[in-house]
Write an enzyme that holds these catalytic residues in place. Structure first.
Site, mmCIF file in Angstrom:
data_model
loop_
_atom_site.group_PDB
_atom_site.id
_atom_site.type_symbol
_atom_site.label_atom_id
_atom_site.label_comp_id
_atom_site.label_asym_id
_atom_site.label_seq_id
_atom_site.Cartn_x
_atom_site.Cartn_y
_atom_site.Cartn_z
ATOM 1 N NE ARG A 14 -72.004 -10.062 -10.708
ATOM 2 C CZ ARG A 14 -72.095 -10.164 -9.380
ATOM 3 N NH1 ARG A 14 -72.702 -11.330 -8.704
ATOM 4 N NH2 ARG A 14 -71.615 -9.346 -8.430
ATOM 5 C CB THR B 248 -80.628 -7.566 -13.860
ATOM 6 O OG1 THR B 248 -79.504 -7.562 -14.573
ATOM 7 C CG2 THR B 248 -81.568 -6.196 -14.475
ATOM 8 C CG ASP C 110 -65.105 -6.088 -9.454
ATOM 9 O OD1 ASP C 110 -64.272 -6.619 -10.285
ATOM 10 O OD2 ASP C 110 -66.221 -5.593 -9.673
ATOM 11 C CG ASP D 289 -63.188 -2.979 -10.370
ATOM 12 O OD1 ASP D 289 -63.165 -2.909 -11.654
ATOM 13 O OD2 ASP D 289 -64.204 -2.621 -9.985
HETATM 14 C C1 PRP Z 1 -67.367 -11.226 -12.168
HETATM 15 C C2 PRP Z 1 -66.701 -12.435 -12.061
HETATM 16 C C3 PRP Z 1 -67.582 -13.352 -12.738
HETATM 17 C C4 PRP Z 1 -68.838 -12.775 -12.200
HETATM 18 C C5 PRP Z 1 -69.446 -13.655 -11.093
HETATM 19 O O1 PRP Z 1 -67.310 -10.374 -13.317
HETATM 20 O O2 PRP Z 1 -65.317 -12.338 -12.703
HETATM 21 O O3 PRP Z 1 -67.320 -13.468 -14.027
HETATM 22 O O4 PRP Z 1 -68.739 -11.544 -11.718
HETATM 23 O O5 PRP Z 1 -70.523 -13.376 -10.802
HETATM 24 P P1 PRP Z 1 -71.834 -14.123 -10.896
HETATM 25 O O6 PRP Z 1 -71.415 -15.741 -10.651
HETATM 26 O O7 PRP Z 1 -72.881 -13.491 -10.113
HETATM 27 O O8 PRP Z 1 -72.294 -14.173 -12.322
HETATM 28 P P2 PRP Z 1 -67.950 -9.042 -13.483
HETATM 29 O O9 PRP Z 1 -69.132 -9.192 -14.168
HETATM 30 O O10 PRP Z 1 -67.851 -8.336 -12.473
HETATM 31 O O11 PRP Z 1 -67.260 -8.567 -14.960
HETATM 32 P P3 PRP Z 1 -65.526 -8.370 -15.095
HETATM 33 O O12 PRP Z 1 -64.869 -9.595 -14.978
HETATM 34 O O13 PRP Z 1 -65.317 -7.767 -16.329
HETATM 35 O O14 PRP Z 1 -65.135 -7.416 -13.982
HETATM 36 N N1 URA Z 2 -67.636 -10.940 -8.688
HETATM 37 C C1 URA Z 2 -66.626 -10.426 -8.225
HETATM 38 O O1 URA Z 2 -65.791 -9.969 -8.684
HETATM 39 N N2 URA Z 2 -66.768 -10.599 -6.860
HETATM 40 C C2 URA Z 2 -67.647 -11.154 -6.149
HETATM 41 O O2 URA Z 2 -67.610 -11.169 -4.931
HETATM 42 C C3 URA Z 2 -68.765 -11.518 -7.089
HETATM 43 C C4 URA Z 2 -68.876 -11.439 -8.372
#
Ligand code: PRP
Ligand code: URA
Length: 209
Positions: free
Chosen positions: A104, A108, A200, A203
């Site tokens: 993400r 944005t 998160d 993380d």
């Molecule tokens: C997180 C999560 C989803 C996304 C959800 O990933 O694992 O993929 O956010 O959010 P959304 O429904 O608003 O798209 P992130 O983009 O933080 O990436 P990561 O898994 O690499 O930490």
């Molecule tokens: N992605 C995450 O990892 N946590 C949230 O709460 C939303 C998006």
């Protein structure tokens, strides 16, 4: 419209509470996500079709059931989806595993695709897309477009925690995809995080910041 199934099995709910807890460290968080992945896989496979075959027991021939449906492909959305893969594979060990890389954009909140690798027989398989979080829904919606663009027809989406906003976006974009969750939370905050959520997921799984 895709259906939403909330897996309210007590073991799933108990483990999810400790996944949410900010005092749960990386090792335990990872173990719990893995365990919930297994329990959710048990629930999500309930409707798998069976066929009857003859089996020779040591005593006589018996009519018995074996799985007969489409083969499964599991697709984690990188990176947090990886945390659910091993848990699901414990119950569906022959599943193939594809990967879709999305992050993400922090400004944005829109998903950006950086990697897609799928099994070759896409049209023959039933896909289970996994990601711990369904927040704005952007990542799941894009991941499922990426699958459909490559020929996938039969798709389920499974996550730990969903926000109502994400569910609505998913149902609108992909009315053919059922959603399987462990908890439907209250809402999103201004940063697109699920409230109360678990923070998160990526993380917390990988110990990054
Ligand atoms: C997180 C999560 C989803 C996304 C959800 O990933 O694992 O993929 O956010 O959010 P959304 O429904 O608003 O798209 P992130 O983009 O933080 O990436 P990561 O898994 O690499 O930490
Ligand atoms: N992605 C995450 O990892 N946590 C949230 O709460 C939303 C998006």
């Amino acid at each position: 419209m895709g259906k939403v199934y909330v897996f309210d099995h007590p073991l799933i709910q108990h483990k999810l509470t400790y996944i949410r807890d900010k005092n749960t460290g990386t090792k335990e968080f990872r173990e719990l996500v893995d365990e919930v992945g297994t329990l959710m896989a048990f629930e999500i496979t309930r409707d798998m079709p069976l066929e009857e075959i003859d089996v020779e027991t040591p005593v006589q021939t018996a009519k018995a059931k074996v799985l007969s449906g489409k083969k499964i492909a599991l697709v984690p959305i990188l990176r947090a989806g990886l945390g659910m893969v091993e848990g699901v594979l414990k119950l569906i060990p022959a599943a193939k595993v594809g990967h879709i890389g999305l992050y993400r954009d922090p400004e944005t909140l829109k998903p950006v695709e950086y990697y897609v690798k799928l099994p070759t027989d896409v049209e023959e398989r039933e896909f289970i897309v996994v990601d711990p979080m369904l927040a704005t829904g952007g990542s799941a919606v894009e991941a499922i477009y990426a699958l459909k663009k490559r020929g996938a027809k039969n798709i389920k989406f499974m996550c730990l925690i969903a926000a109502p906003e994400g569910v609505e976006v998913m149902q609108e974009a992909h009315p053919d995809v059922d959603i399987y969750i462990a908890a439907l939370d209250e809402k999103l905050n201004d940063h697109g995080y699920i409230i109360p959520g678990l923070g998160d997921a990526g993380d917390r799984l990988f110990g990054t910041k």
